[in-house]
Structures are given as C-alpha cells and as structure tokens.
Design an enzyme around this catalytic site. Structure first.
Site, PDB file in Angstrom:
ATOM      1  N   GLU A   1      -6.399  -8.578   5.096  1.00 43.30           N
ATOM      2  CA  GLU A   1      -6.173  -7.039   5.095  1.00 43.30           C
ATOM      3  C   GLU A   1      -6.128  -6.654   6.690  1.00 43.30           C
ATOM      4  OE1 GLU A   1      -9.768  -6.306   1.723  1.00 43.30           O
ATOM      5  OE2 GLU A   1      -9.060  -4.933   3.159  1.00 43.30           O
ATOM      6  N   SER A   2      -4.898  -5.634   6.684  1.00 45.66           N
ATOM      7  CA  SER A   2      -4.813  -4.717   7.871  1.00 45.66           C
ATOM      8  C   SER A   2      -4.096  -5.642   9.056  1.00 45.66           C
ATOM      9  CB  SER A   2      -5.937  -4.192   8.357  1.00 45.66           C
ATOM     10  OG  SER A   2      -6.620  -3.509   7.410  1.00 45.66           O
TER      11      SER A   2
ATOM     12  N   GLU B   1     -14.801  -5.969   0.306  1.00 44.64           N
ATOM     13  CA  GLU B   1     -14.222  -5.899   1.577  1.00 44.64           C
ATOM     14  C   GLU B   1     -15.390  -6.502   2.526  1.00 44.64           C
ATOM     15  OE1 GLU B   1     -11.313  -3.182   3.016  1.00 44.64           O
ATOM     16  OE2 GLU B   1     -12.720  -2.722   4.251  1.00 44.64           O
TER      17      GLU B   1
ATOM     18  N   LYS C   1       0.376   4.763   1.186  1.00 47.35           N
ATOM     19  CA  LYS C   1      -0.789   5.422   1.952  1.00 47.35           C
ATOM     20  C   LYS C   1       0.053   6.347   2.946  1.00 47.35           C
ATOM     21  CE  LYS C   1      -2.070   2.803   5.467  1.00 47.35           C
ATOM     22  NZ  LYS C   1      -2.950   2.093   6.252  1.00 47.35           N
TER      23      LYS C   1
ATOM     24  N   LYS D   1      -7.684   2.428  -3.620  1.00 51.16           N
ATOM     25  CA  LYS D   1      -8.254   2.201  -2.162  1.00 51.16           C
ATOM     26  C   LYS D   1      -8.964   3.701  -1.787  1.00 51.16           C
ATOM     27  CE  LYS D   1      -8.009  -0.242   1.438  1.00 51.16           C
ATOM     28  NZ  LYS D   1      -6.625  -0.315   2.355  1.00 51.16           N
TER      29      LYS D   1
ATOM     30  N   GLU E   1       0.693  -1.216   0.166  1.00 49.30           N
ATOM     31  CA  GLU E   1      -0.074   0.106   0.104  1.00 49.30           C
ATOM     32  C   GLU E   1       0.923   1.498   0.008  1.00 49.30           C
ATOM     33  OE1 GLU E   1      -3.943  -0.099   1.370  1.00 49.30           O
ATOM     34  OE2 GLU E   1      -3.307   0.801   2.979  1.00 49.30           O
TER      35      GLU E   1
ATOM     36  N   ASN F   1     -11.046  -7.713   6.567  1.00 47.64           N
ATOM     37  CA  ASN F   1     -10.498  -6.773   7.049  1.00 47.64           C
ATOM     38  C   ASN F   1     -10.309  -6.936   8.692  1.00 47.64           C
ATOM     39  OD1 ASN F   1      -9.180  -4.336   7.886  1.00 47.64           O
ATOM     40  ND2 ASN F   1     -10.758  -3.046   6.790  1.00 47.64           N
TER      41      ASN F   1
END
Length: 260
Positions: free
Chosen positions: A219-220, A168, A59, A119, A57, A189
C-alpha cells in the site's frame, strides 16, 4: 508531541461518539442485517486471482497531499475503475482529513459490482457494522491504532458480517501482531502514518514476515510499472494505489501500463 495520526484517531473517536447519538447502535446493527449486499467474501476472492490485483482508491484529499481532486465525480471514477478491471475499490470515508463521506461508498456500492473496501480509521465496533450497512465488502484495521484484542475482535466481527478485514501494518512488530490476530489479508503500508514519509522498500523488507497462506498487499507510494514489478517480484498479491490513479486522466491506460 502528538502526530497527525494521533489527531486523526482522537477526532475519529469524537466522530463515532457523535454518530452514536444520531443513529443509535441497535439501528446500525439492524441496518447491517437487513440491507441486501454482496456475499461470499468477494474482496479476498478477487485478490487471490492469478496475477497482480489492483485495489484502486476513490480519494478526494489526504493530510500529506492536501486536495487531490477539486472536481470529484466519485461515481464516474468508480465506474472507470471497474471498467479498467480493478479487483477492488477503496473508498475513503474519513470526513475531515481525507474529505470522505459514508455516502460516497453507499452510492458507489449501488453503481458498481466490484467489491469495496471502507477506508477509515476503525476505533469502534460501531464502524464495522456501519461499513456493512453502507455496502462495504471489507474494512481496514490499522495495527498501530488498535490493540491485540481489538484487532482480533474486529476482524472476527467483520467476517461474521460477511466482510473481509485488511489488516494494515508498517513495522515488523505490527506484521507479527497482524499474523497473530488471524488476519488472512495483510497490507504493508509504505507510508509511515506518524511522519507520512513513503518508502517502497518497506514492502520489500517485510514480505518475508507474511505467511504464504496470507494475501499480501503493498500500500501507498506505488505510481509506476517499476513500482508494481518491484513488489510483485517480492511476492505481493495486490497493490493499493490511490493518488496515481486519482490524478490520471486515463485510469484504464495507467492500469494496463502498471500491469505490464
């Protein structure tokens, strides 16, 4: 009381309404058709490759962590991800809470050949066309933000435009909705977007609800080789990693470490 997610969604609706006055919808539709971009659904193709695939990512900030990168050489970051072997690159375009810009993705799309995920918080079909126009190979559709009709319609629209949709989910009910929408890529997520609390176990618990025919993405909250092993052992095809890579001075070394 409204959550941060509620605030982001309302702000996004206002942003899209304003963008429609600056660039009318027909112009964006035309732009999505005439600008030459990658074809053949490279996003899902890369995620389906053998082994664990990494979505890295780009970000600058987040509501939970604040400013992550004061110095933000986004083109260099994207090139480093590509050189490190990223399957895809996720680019934040939400401008207020994540300090993103459409221009970041558009410029990155001209600088690398790796497929890009836009995103953002999609609430309007305008954003799907816009994603195609600026060079995305995939869009993010968040189940908690969209109703069943929108989930399916925006996924179909993305695919008609030659993009994939990463749908998601955070709960079992949202995974079920994602499956019912026809999603062929589902991301779980580990961060609750209402509280921003992270629990890697969320991916482990929900993996069995995702059909084997669907590409599964965790994710995350993934920051170590142990985290990657845990979701790999659970049966995930890919991981989306943001903060850990953004804070790493050597992204290639970190990816090699996480890859085992």
């Amino acid at each position: 009381m409204p959550t941060v997610l509620d605030e982001i969604v309302e702000d996004t609706r206002r942003r899209v309404a304003f963008e429609r006055t600056i660039r009318p919808f027909p112009e964006v539709i035309e732009g999505s058709r005439i600008r030459p971009r990658r074809t053949g659904f490279p996003f899902i193709r890369n995620l389906e490759a053998d082994g664990m695939s990494f979505i890295c990512e780009v970000k600058r900030a987040s509501p939970s962590k604040g400013m992550i990168a004061q110095d933000f050489p986004y083109l260099d970051i994207a090139r480093e991800y590509e050189a490190a072997g990223a399957a895809a690159i996720s680019v934040l375009t939400e401008p207020h809470y994540f300090k993103g810009r459409d221009e970041y993705l558009e410029e990155i799309s001209d600088a690398v050949s790796t497929p890009l995920l836009r995103k953002d918080f999609v609430v309007d079909e305008y954003q799907v066309y816009r994603a195609k126009e600026i060079g995305a190979s995939a869009v993010l559709l968040i189940a908690s933000v969209l109703d069943d009709r929108q989930l399916e319609e925006y996924r179909v629209l993305a695919e008609q435009l030659g993009m994939n949709a990463l749908v998601e989910a955070h709960t079992a009910e949202e995974v079920e909705r994602a499956v019912s929408s026809g999603a062929n890529i589902i991301g779980v997520n580990n961060r609750d977007l209402a509280t921003f609390k992270v629990d890697l176990g969320n991916s482990i618990r929900l993996r069995s609800a995702i059909p084997d025919s669907v590409v599964a993405v965790s994710e995350s909250g993934i920051s170590s080789p142990a985290d990657v092993r845990a979701v790999s052992d659970a049966g995930y095809d890919a991981v989306l990693v943001g903060e850990a890579f953004m804070r790493s001075p050597d992204k290639r070394a970190l990816m090699e470490s996480m890859s085992g």
